[in-house]
Design a protein around this motif. Structure first.
Motif, PDB file in Angstrom:
ATOM      1  N   PRO A  68       0.834  -1.204   0.000  1.00 11.74           N
ATOM      2  CA  PRO A  68       0.000   0.000   0.000  1.00 11.74           C
ATOM      3  C   PRO A  68       0.871   1.257   0.000  1.00 11.74           C
ATOM      4  CG  PRO A  68      -0.672  -1.538   1.728  1.00 11.74           C
ATOM      5  CD  PRO A  68       0.639  -2.027   1.191  1.00 11.74           C
ATOM      6  N   ALA A  69       0.359   2.327  -0.536  1.00 14.03           N
ATOM      7  CA  ALA A  69       1.082   3.601  -0.546  1.00 14.03           C
ATOM      8  C   ALA A  69       1.179   4.146   0.872  1.00 14.03           C
ATOM      9  CB  ALA A  69       0.357   4.597  -1.441  1.00 14.03           C
ATOM     10  N   GLY A  70       2.280   4.801   1.163  1.00 13.29           N
ATOM     11  CA  GLY A  70       2.441   5.515   2.410  1.00 13.29           C
ATOM     12  C   GLY A  70       2.753   4.673   3.631  1.00 13.29           C
ATOM     13  N   VAL A  71       3.058   3.405   3.457  1.00  9.62           N
ATOM     14  CA  VAL A  71       3.329   2.541   4.603  1.00  9.62           C
ATOM     15  C   VAL A  71       4.731   2.775   5.162  1.00  9.62           C
ATOM     16  CG1 VAL A  71       1.715   0.724   3.915  1.00  9.62           C
ATOM     17  CG2 VAL A  71       4.095   0.625   3.142  1.00  9.62           C
ATOM     18  N   THR A  72       4.947   2.272   6.377  1.00  5.52           N
ATOM     19  CA  THR A  72       6.266   2.238   6.988  1.00  5.52           C
ATOM     20  C   THR A  72       6.728   0.788   6.999  1.00  5.52           C
ATOM     21  OG1 THR A  72       5.834   4.164   8.358  1.00  5.52           O
ATOM     22  CG2 THR A  72       7.592   2.677   9.095  1.00  5.52           C
ATOM     23  N   ILE A  73       7.917   0.572   6.486  1.00  3.66           N
ATOM     24  CA  ILE A  73       8.480  -0.780   6.391  1.00  3.66           C
ATOM     25  C   ILE A  73       9.691  -0.861   7.299  1.00  3.66           C
ATOM     26  CG2 ILE A  73       9.539  -2.471   4.844  1.00  3.66           C
ATOM     27  CD1 ILE A  73       7.836  -1.029   2.611  1.00  3.66           C
ATOM     28  N   ASP A  74       9.643  -1.794   8.241  1.00  4.83           N
ATOM     29  CA  ASP A  74      10.762  -2.029   9.141  1.00  4.83           C
ATOM     30  C   ASP A  74      11.590  -3.190   8.597  1.00  4.83           C
ATOM     31  OD1 ASP A  74       9.867  -0.053  10.903  1.00  4.83           O
ATOM     32  OD2 ASP A  74       8.668  -1.483  12.050  1.00  4.83           O
ATOM     33  N   VAL A  75      12.900  -2.973   8.504  1.00  5.13           N
ATOM     34  CA  VAL A  75      13.827  -4.005   8.048  1.00  5.13           C
ATOM     35  C   VAL A  75      14.514  -4.583   9.282  1.00  5.13           C
ATOM     36  CG1 VAL A  75      15.831  -4.499   6.604  1.00  5.13           C
ATOM     37  CG2 VAL A  75      14.185  -2.751   5.885  1.00  5.13           C
ATOM     38  N   LEU A  76      14.229  -5.853   9.547  1.00 10.50           N
ATOM     39  CA  LEU A  76      14.719  -6.513  10.753  1.00 10.50           C
ATOM     40  C   LEU A  76      15.661  -7.642  10.385  1.00 10.50           C
ATOM     41  CD1 LEU A  76      11.249  -6.792  12.488  1.00 10.50           C
ATOM     42  CD2 LEU A  76      12.949  -4.998  12.826  1.00 10.50           C
ATOM     43  N   PRO A  77      16.971  -7.426  10.515  1.00  9.52           N
ATOM     44  CA  PRO A  77      17.911  -8.515  10.232  1.00  9.52           C
ATOM     45  C   PRO A  77      17.801  -9.574  11.329  1.00  9.52           C
ATOM     46  CG  PRO A  77      19.074  -6.607  11.065  1.00  9.52           C
ATOM     47  CD  PRO A  77      17.647  -6.204  10.915  1.00  9.52           C
ATOM     48  N   PRO A  78      18.329 -10.765  11.082  1.00  8.88           N
ATOM     49  CA  PRO A  78      18.327 -11.767  12.141  1.00  8.88           C
ATOM     50  C   PRO A  78      19.098 -11.241  13.352  1.00  8.88           C
ATOM     51  CG  PRO A  78      19.029 -12.730  10.055  1.00  8.88           C
ATOM     52  CD  PRO A  78      18.954 -11.249   9.861  1.00  8.88           C
ATOM     53  N   PHE A  79      18.563 -11.488  14.521  1.00  9.62           N
ATOM     54  CA  PHE A  79      19.204 -11.042  15.744  1.00  9.62           C
ATOM     55  C   PHE A  79      19.892 -12.206  16.416  1.00  9.62           C
ATOM     56  CE2 PHE A  79      15.790  -8.002  15.060  1.00  9.62           C
ATOM     57  CZ  PHE A  79      16.442  -6.808  15.245  1.00  9.62           C
ATOM     58  N   ALA A  80      21.091 -11.983  16.911  1.00 15.97           N
ATOM     59  CA  ALA A  80      21.786 -13.001  17.692  1.00 15.97           C
ATOM     60  C   ALA A  80      21.220 -12.962  19.105  1.00 15.97           C
ATOM     61  CB  ALA A  80      23.281 -12.723  17.708  1.00 15.97           C
TER      62      ALA A  80
END
Length: 82
Positions: A68-80
């Motif tokens: 959808p337009a205007g969304v916020t996307i969080d990029v979450l790498p794998p966490f140790a």
């Protein structure tokens, strides 16, 4: 043209060199990832390949589903953890 906000966490933030940016909207998550990798290079591309994504706080598993337009996307790498 619509935009989306991308927020980077942990290794993604280090690879992108920023914690957040606004980019032109993409058709789907795969398109967005391709554009971000092209913009920031191989280091971020490597993180994006193994990252999880939240779209407005919801886990987004279908990388071909329209964003959808205007969304916020969080990029979450794998966490140790430990």
């Amino acid at each position: 043209m619509s935009t989306v906000t991308v927020r980077y966490f942990a290794a993604a933030r280090a690879a992108a060199g920023r914690s957040e940016e606004t980019v032109p909207g993409a058709g789907c998550l795969d398109d967005l990832v391709e554009g971000l990798a092209g913009r920031h290079g191989d280091r971020l591309a490597s993180v994006l390949a193994v990252a999880s994504f939240l779209v407005d706080g919801t886990a987004w598993h279908d990388r071909r589903a329209p964003l959808p337009a205007g969304v916020t996307i969080d990029v979450l790498p794998p966490f140790a953890g430990g």
